[in-house]
Design a protein around this motif. Structure first.
Motif, short mmCIF file in Angstrom:
data_model
loop_
_atom_site.label_atom_id
_atom_site.label_comp_id
_atom_site.label_asym_id
_atom_site.label_seq_id
_atom_site.Cartn_x
_atom_site.Cartn_y
_atom_site.Cartn_z
N ALA A 1 84.20 19.76 52.23
CA ALA A 1 85.41 21.11 51.67
C ALA A 1 85.91 21.81 52.37
CB ALA A 1 84.85 21.35 49.64
N PRO A 2 86.66 21.95 52.42
CA PRO A 2 88.38 21.77 51.47
C PRO A 2 88.96 20.92 52.35
CG PRO A 2 88.86 23.54 52.80
CD PRO A 2 87.11 23.58 52.93
N LEU B 1 94.79 33.86 54.91
CA LEU B 1 94.03 34.70 54.67
C LEU B 1 92.23 34.57 55.21
CD1 LEU B 1 95.47 36.87 51.97
CD2 LEU B 1 95.14 37.65 54.88
N ALA B 2 92.34 32.99 54.44
CA ALA B 2 91.04 32.61 54.25
C ALA B 2 90.56 31.95 55.50
CB ALA B 2 91.04 30.77 53.74
N GLU B 3 91.61 31.26 56.56
CA GLU B 3 91.03 31.04 58.30
C GLU B 3 90.44 32.57 59.18
OE1 GLU B 3 90.46 28.86 59.03
OE2 GLU B 3 91.32 26.79 57.52
N LEU B 4 91.30 33.56 58.47
CA LEU B 4 91.03 35.30 58.83
C LEU B 4 89.83 35.11 59.37
CD1 LEU B 4 94.70 36.65 59.54
CD2 LEU B 4 93.17 35.71 60.94
N ALA B 5 89.39 35.55 57.68
CA ALA B 5 88.38 35.29 56.98
C ALA B 5 86.92 34.65 58.04
CB ALA B 5 88.05 35.64 55.23
N ILE C 1 92.68 40.98 52.33
CA ILE C 1 91.72 39.60 52.57
C ILE C 1 90.50 39.89 50.76
CG2 ILE C 1 89.69 38.99 52.72
CD1 ILE C 1 90.81 39.15 55.82
N ASP C 2 90.51 41.26 51.01
CA ASP C 2 89.78 41.75 49.16
C ASP C 2 89.92 41.16 48.43
OD1 ASP C 2 87.55 42.25 51.41
OD2 ASP C 2 88.09 44.39 51.41
N PRO D 1 84.06 32.11 48.90
CA PRO D 1 83.94 31.19 49.06
C PRO D 1 83.30 29.68 49.24
CG PRO D 1 82.47 32.42 50.86
CD PRO D 1 82.83 33.42 49.89
N ILE D 2 82.43 29.92 47.89
CA ILE D 2 82.67 28.90 47.27
C ILE D 2 84.15 27.92 46.81
CG2 ILE D 2 81.23 27.12 45.22
CD1 ILE D 2 78.73 29.42 46.16
N ILE D 3 83.95 28.76 45.94
CA ILE D 3 85.67 28.80 45.10
C ILE D 3 86.62 27.96 45.87
CG2 ILE D 3 87.01 29.31 43.50
CD1 ILE D 3 85.56 31.28 42.67
N ARG D 4 86.69 28.92 47.32
CA ARG D 4 88.25 28.23 48.16
C ARG D 4 86.84 27.38 48.83
NH1 ARG D 4 87.09 34.02 50.85
NH2 ARG D 4 86.74 32.38 52.86
#
Length: 578
Positions: free
Chosen positions: A198-199, A519-523, A551-552, A558-561
């Motif tokens: 995932a994802p 934002l997720a990719e950058l984080a 981002i904050d 991360p688990i939810i993402r």
């Protein structure tokens, strides 16, 4: 005083327990009766109301008790000699503590019997497993094609061992498709792989996730209640049926948009172009319209047919053939999606229908030939040819290897799978309905998420041209969807990349990324830097540190993402097919 202990001789815990408890020193004569060897006593106790899968039965001077009460009675009567008897007496002589601990021990006993391949006492006939045979065959084939597709198409074999394990488990299940234990192993490794990978935007991954959810709910319920092993399969069939109907619903509903209805942009026309020759050589605007509106008509009729017991066999045959036809395209995911959907279609067979099919001469003829080593070799060769076709990325040719099995199953259902009058096996347990409703509602909510503005990937996208991002909707019904959440509102367009390629820059300037995904990719990749425009504002060479405030504020854990992401966005109108 005399005592009789009726126990399950196939259970290693029960056998050890009655051997360790020292009763003869206290009560005198003790008869240990293995109910596996005395079916007449098993029937007698069952008629008296004892559920023998819930535990042993103890008879002391003609007074019988079962389950936790039996364990409590034995603990009070046993002598306090030896560590086991002292512990047993200390714990189970306390009635409330015995009632609390006993269900946990009973579930452990059930799970041990399951892993050892031994049936519970009440699971005498195991006929429900016959219905699992066809399902297990196609779910194993799905898992084989799913694993091979990722290993060969996406080159994930070296860094994703889970696909290799899935392939091995699927081949094991192919050798014995009616095995509850082998299905459990494949489900277990598939669940682990789902979490690891995932994802994923794939439709069949989300459909598999719903099946896995239904299976685990049914498995845990069977373990807690110590039900017959065959009930695991029986109690999740409604979940599979509900998930398939939801898939068809959104397969129609998502396509009610201006992009799909336009033959110049429609995914239906794009899919037709990828069909195996000579199918794709037939080209005209009429063919495009036939592909577009034929989708609505066929899927709508399939749903209606599946809902009625009298026409259900037609719905199963039509659905299996329809998805097999779609698999003749050269899209990598369609072969996996087709075999998974076929396994869901066969769940609409009742237990009595399967029993009827198994008693026919046709089935006897097939089973006789299936045992011959030459036919087993032919099946293995067919599987190898399919694997080779996947290796060379000819998924349409790989689908041809599936057709012999598809035609055999459809012929059996057509000839012998019609509705049976007074079919009592159509009824289901309360647990099956509860599990079915939960999984169906969850899958429906997942499919509706794009309209609520929550997410656009993993939402039964169904090759539909649907576009709801950036405050614009191309859906005919939901031209102004109820955007409860604002995740789809902001869309970023990559203008340049820095040192990483996690976000692929696409030449088409109309393709963008939902800001949440960016934002997720950058984080997740602190070294990554990109330039992009969003809502008329330019961002030059920025990384996670530059956008830490967003981002904050916006990103989940991360688990939810892992189960919360979005598709790339095509802002043209009509929306083309990506």
């Amino acid at each position: 005083m005399a005592a009789k202990i009726y126990y399950d001789g196939e259970c290693p815990f029960c056998t050890s327990y009655v051997g360790l408890v020292h009763l003869r020193e206290v009560v005198g004569q003790v008869d240990l009766i293995n109910l596996r060897e005395h079916p007449e006593l098993r029937d007698e106790l069952t008629q008296e109301g004892y559920d023998l899968d819930q535990g042993m039965v103890v008879d002391v001077d003609g007074k019988r008790v079962g389950g936790a009460e039996a364990t409590h009675l034995l603990a009070t009567l046993s002598k306090s000699s030896g560590w086991f008897n002292r512990l047993n007496r200390a714990v189970f002589s306390i009635r409330w503590l015995s009632a609390f601990i006993y269900p946990v021990l009973r579930s452990g006993r059930w799970f041990t019997l399951f892993l050892m391949g031994r049936r519970t006492i009440n699971d005498a006939d195991g006929k429900a497993e016959e219905r699992q045979r066809i399902f297990g065959l196609f779910f194993a084939l799905f898992s084989v094609f799913h694993a091979l597709g990722h290993i060969f198409e996406y080159s994930r074999a070296l860094n994703s061992l889970d696909f290799v394990v899935i392939l091995f488990a699927a081949l094991m299940l192919l050798s014995r498709p009616s095995s509850a234990r082998l299905l459990f192993i494949l489900v277990l490794v598939s669940t682990i792989s789902t979490i690891i990978q995932a994802p994923s935007q794939s439709n069949h991954i989300m459909l598999r996730s719903m099946f896995l959810t239904g299976y685990w709910l049914s498995f845990l319920y069977a373990m807690i209640r110590s039900l017959p092993i065959s009930d695991i399969f029986s109690n999740f069939t409604l979940a599979g049926r509900g998930a398939l109907l939801v898939m068809y619903f959104f397969g129609i509903f998502h396509k009610l948009n201006t992009g799909f209805l336009d033959p110049e942009y429609s995914c239906a026309a794009a899919l037709w172009d990828q069909m195996l020759p000579p199918i794709n050589l037939v080209q005209s605007v009429y063919v495009d319209y036939a592909a577009i509106y034929g989708t609505f008509i066929i899927e709508g009729l399939l749903v209606l047919a599946l809902l009625s017991p009298k026409t259900r066999h037609i719905g199963m045959i039509g659905g299996i053939l329809f998805h097999s036809f779609l698999a003749l395209s050269n899209y990598a995911a369609y072969l996996s999606f087709t075999t998974l959907s076929i396994s869901m279609h066969v769940l609409f067979l009742s237990r009595q229908q399967i029993d009827h099919i198994n008693m026919t001469k046709d089935m006897a003829w097939l089973q006789e030939r299936a045992e011959k080593w030459t036919n087993k070799l032919a099946f293995f060769v067919l599987l190898l040819v399919g694997a080779f076709c996947i290796l060379i990325k000819r998924f349409d040719l790989a689908s041809l290897c599936l057709l012999p099995i598809v035609f055999v199953v459809c012929a059996l259902i057509f000839r012998h799978g019609r509705a049976i009058e007074d079919d009592k096996t159509r009824s289901h347990s309360t647990a099956a309905y509860v599990i079915g409703v939960c999984v169906t509602a969850l899958y429906f909510a997942n499919g509706a998420m794009p309209y609520a503005g929550l997410k656009s990937a993993q939402a039964i996208n169904m090759f539909s041209n649907l576009r709801l991002e950036g405050g614009v909707s191309n859906h005919i019904v939901f031209s102004k969807p109820p955007r409860v959440f604002g995740y789809l509102d902001d869309v970023a367009f990559i203008t340049a990349q820095g040192t990483a390629d996690e976000v692929q820059q696409i030449d088409n300037p109309e393709i963008g990324y939902v800001y949440y995904d960016l934002l997720a990719e950058l984080a997740d990749n602190p070294e990554m830097r990109v330039s992009f425009t969003m809502n008329g504002q330019s961002y030059e060479n920025v990384g996670s540190a530059d956008l830490q405030e967003d981002i904050d504020a916006r990103l989940h854990h991360p688990i939810i993402r892992k189960f919360f992401h979005f598709q790339v966005v095509l802002l043209s109108e009509p929306t083309g097919c990506l």
